[in-house]
Design an enzyme around this catalytic site. Structure first.
Site, PDB file in Angstrom:
ATOM      1  N   SER A 168       0.837  -1.194   0.000  1.00 29.53           N
ATOM      2  CA  SER A 168       0.000   0.000   0.000  1.00 29.53           C
ATOM      3  C   SER A 168       0.880   1.254   0.000  1.00 29.53           C
ATOM      4  O   SER A 168       1.776   1.366  -0.826  1.00 29.53           O
ATOM      5  CB  SER A 168      -0.949  -0.071   1.205  1.00 29.53           C
ATOM      6  OG  SER A 168      -1.979   0.863   1.082  1.00 29.53           O
ATOM      7  N   ASP A 197       0.562  -4.250  -3.940  1.00 27.95           N
ATOM      8  CA  ASP A 197      -0.564  -3.332  -4.091  1.00 27.95           C
ATOM      9  C   ASP A 197      -0.170  -1.898  -3.676  1.00 27.95           C
ATOM     10  O   ASP A 197      -0.808  -1.297  -2.806  1.00 27.95           O
ATOM     11  CB  ASP A 197      -1.782  -3.834  -3.300  1.00 27.95           C
ATOM     12  CG  ASP A 197      -3.065  -3.789  -4.157  1.00 27.95           C
ATOM     13  OD1 ASP A 197      -2.973  -3.564  -5.376  1.00 27.95           O
ATOM     14  OD2 ASP A 197      -4.167  -3.977  -3.598  1.00 27.95           O
ATOM     15  N   HIS A 271      -7.419  -5.439  -1.267  1.00 27.36           N
ATOM     16  CA  HIS A 271      -6.204  -4.729  -0.856  1.00 27.36           C
ATOM     17  C   HIS A 271      -5.629  -5.150   0.501  1.00 27.36           C
ATOM     18  O   HIS A 271      -4.441  -5.021   0.743  1.00 27.36           O
ATOM     19  CB  HIS A 271      -6.565  -3.237  -0.824  1.00 27.36           C
ATOM     20  CG  HIS A 271      -5.428  -2.323  -0.545  1.00 27.36           C
ATOM     21  ND1 HIS A 271      -4.325  -2.228  -1.367  1.00 27.36           N
ATOM     22  CD2 HIS A 271      -5.212  -1.443   0.475  1.00 27.36           C
ATOM     23  CE1 HIS A 271      -3.487  -1.324  -0.877  1.00 27.36           C
ATOM     24  NE2 HIS A 271      -3.996  -0.845   0.241  1.00 27.36           N
TER      25      HIS A 271
END
Ligand SMILES: *[C@@H]1O[C@H](CO)[C@@H](O)[C@H](O)[C@H]1NC(C)=O
Ligand SMILES: *[C@@H]1O[C@H](CO)[C@@H](O)[C@H](O)[C@H]1NC(C)=O
Length: 355
Positions: A168, A197, A271
């Site tokens: 992230s 991600d 996610h």
């Protein structure tokens, strides 16, 4: 009705994804002018590896001179293992990834994962990047002490094989470090990069500093192997909420800006689904609800993600590219739907020039 629409979109997406996965043989052809690779259908990376691993070892701030609190996971058997520095996502505790780390470490890797926030301190991303750089610089002088004291006399980190990774926002920080954005000068070389991600902000016009994405294809000046592993549901919204990994600031965009590398999308997962089944951190568990998730087991997501990370690093660090090439050529070997894409000339040991 909304759920049905989402399902239909997903069905269409999955179809498009799989139809695009055909581009692969190109790299196999190219590689074969240098080597004969044996593409094995016998993949082991998605299962636990052969090494017994430690429980997550907590190193407090200042313990072993650590600039931030750390989690270390290592094989127990004496040996020299590549090291992965892993940067967590926004307000997600390093401990919430420990099951993923254990899968990964059981294949012969040491994970060092700092915790870059506390209840009283939420750093900006710029600060986070400096903190991560200081952890990287801590490795050569202190990791060995931790391993000898807390793991086993004969266990060593091979810092000539240092990979950096993050999830992230941490995925973007990993790119920033590899691209040389930190003020803190790195005292060792990063040899491989894994973006999990990665997210650079909430939209193209609302990005976190420093700006890493340029919106020009192939613009990243990276001379190390890169893989990016995204999630299929990351760019979908849950209810009416903003997606957790929106288009144009997430994995597809990062991959577009790489000159070469591979891109995997775990299509049926969201996610946050690589975290442990039980997430301790209250903020992380709230964010987990905000992000759209698939209905599959998180353990399947962790095995898939951990397996890709292992295959990628084995290919570049271990001179064992068979399983990496196998999943690139045949993503259905993974435990869940996987889309793959790649570009550039894959330089494995032998034709990969180490600098
Ligand atoms: C790319 O990075 C290399 C060092 O890795 C540097 O020598 C070169 O000048 C950089 N190129 C650009 C266009 O920034
Ligand atoms: C999500 O990303 C994929 C691939 O990057 C893209 O094809 C798809 O249209 C995106 N979905 C949404 C809802 O934006």
């Amino acid at each position: 009705m909304a759920a049905l629409t989402v399902l239909i979109i997903l069905g269409v997406l999955a179809t498009i994804y799989h139809s695009q996965a055909q581009m692969l043989p190109k790299i196999l052809e190219r590689s074969s002018s240098h080597h004969t690779y044996s593409i094995s259908e016998d993949v082991t990376i998605f299962e636990n590896g052969k090494f017994e691993v430690t429980k997550p070892i907590k190193v407090g701030k200042s313990e072993f001179y650590a600039p931030e609190p750390l989690l270390v996971v290592s094989p127990q058997e004496p040996g020299s293992y590549p090291v992965l520095l892993f940067i967590h996502g926004t307000l997600i505790s390093n401990e919430d990834y420990s099951d993923l780390f254990q899968h990964f470490a059981s294949h012969g890797f040491i994970v060092v994962a700092p915790k870059l926030f506390s209840i009283i301190y939420f750093p900006s991303q710029e600060d986070e990047i400096e903190m991560a750089a200081s952890i990287a610089n801590w490795l050569p002088t202190n990791l060995q002490d931790v391993l000898q004291t807390r793991v086993n006399e004969g266990v060593e980190g091979d810092l000539y094989k240092l990979a950096i990774s993050g999830h992230s926002r941490g995925g973007k920080s990993a790119f920033a470090l590899a691209l040389g954005f930190s003020q803190t000068k790195l005292s060792l070389k990063i040899s491989a990069l894994i973006g999990i991600d990665p997210v650079a902000g909430s939209s193209k016009n609302d990005r976190t500093q420093p700006y890493v994405l340029t919106y020009m294809s192939n613009s990243f000046n990276l001379s190390i192997p890169v893989t990016i592993i995204g999630t299929g549901y990351g760019n979908q919204s849950n209810f009416f909420l903003q997606p957790c990994a929106p288009n144009l600031v997430s994995h597809q965009q990062f991959f577009d800006e790489c000159k070469e590398g591979s891109h995997f999308v775990i299509t049926d997962y969201g996610h946050m689904q690589m975290l442990n089944d039980f997430v301790y951190d209250p903020v992380a568990s709230a964010v987990s609800l905000v992000c759209k998730s698939g209905s599959g087991l998180k353990s399947t997501m962790r095995r898939t993600l951990g397996g890709i990370m292992v295959a990628f690093l084995d290919a570049y660090f271990g001179d064992e590219e068979g399983e990496y090439l196998a999943i690139l050529a045949n993503p259905s070997l993974a435990p869940t739907n996987l889309y793959v894409q790649n570009k550039g000339n894959f330089r494995f040991p032998g034709n990969y020039e180490q600098v």
